[in-house]
Scaffold this motif. Structure first.
Motif: not given
Length: 211
Positions: A159, A197, A90, A137, A163, A190, A194-195, A87
């Motif tokens: 993942f 996912f 990003l 990642c 992506q 993003v 991501l959260d 996080r």
């Protein structure tokens, strides 16, 4: 001004101008002559410092990779929780891209539209950046408590499939836009994506369903 400093500034100016062309278009479609004329750069000067259009492109790409990697390294806290670290990285990338939209577009162009003849060279230049992102990642996934039946290897596969689909949408935006604003807005999502996912869209507990 010393000759060495003049040469450094000339190269920097040429690469800055070339970045405008390569960020806005694919390698094959980039109109370098128009950009160089806009910046009052003669072809003689340009090709005194760079052998070819390909040489210009690869140098631009190397600079972009180096700049984003420097941003990552400044924000990176490898000894912290992998999810929180990704996080942080990003967020740092989003801030960097807002100030450097041409770098963002150039990196995306190199992913999707590099000339076939340069694919191996592009992969070589991008390797350190891509490997850094891959490791971070994987660190993130290693920190996540996984559902029953989901191994770390399977989680990684999911993942990177996720992506890949996300990058497909990036590619569509890159085709449709030349002012980069939609790309910047999309990149800002993003963390939210991501959260989703990591946690899913379904509220867990009574009434939860699986497929």
């Amino acid at each position: 001004m010393k000759q060495e400093e003049r040469a450094r500034q000339s190269r920097k100016k040429i690469l800055s101008a070339a970045l405008e062309a390569f960020a806005a278009h694919s390698y094959d479609a980039a109109q370098l002559n128009q950009v160089f004329a806009k910046h009052h750069l003669s072809k003689g000067l340009v090709y005194h410092y760079f052998e070819s259009k390909e040489d210009l492109y690869l140098n631009c790409l190397q600079n972009c990779c180096d700049e984003l990697l420097a941003c990552y390294h400044e924000a990176d806290q490898s000894d912290s929780d992998g999810v929180e670290n990704i996080r942080r990285l990003l967020c740092a990338r989003q801030q960097f891209y807002r100030g450097n939209p041409l770098v963002m577009a150039m990196l995306l162009q190199s992913t999707y539209y590099a000339s076939d003849a340069m694919q191996e060279q592009v992969r070589r230049i991008r390797w350190e950046l891509d490997e850094f992102e891959y490791r971070k990642c994987c660190d993130m996934i290693d920190c996540v408590p996984l559902r029953d039946g989901i191994t770390k290897e399977k989680a990684r596969q999911y993942f990177f499939l996720f992506q890949k689909m996300f990058h497909g949408y990036y590619k569509t935006l890159l085709i449709q836009n030349d002012d980069f604003q939609d790309l910047l807005a999309h990149d800002a999502k993003v963390l939210e994506i991501l959260d989703v996912f990591l946690n899913g869209i379904q509220r867990q507990g009574e009434g939860s369903r699986t497929v």
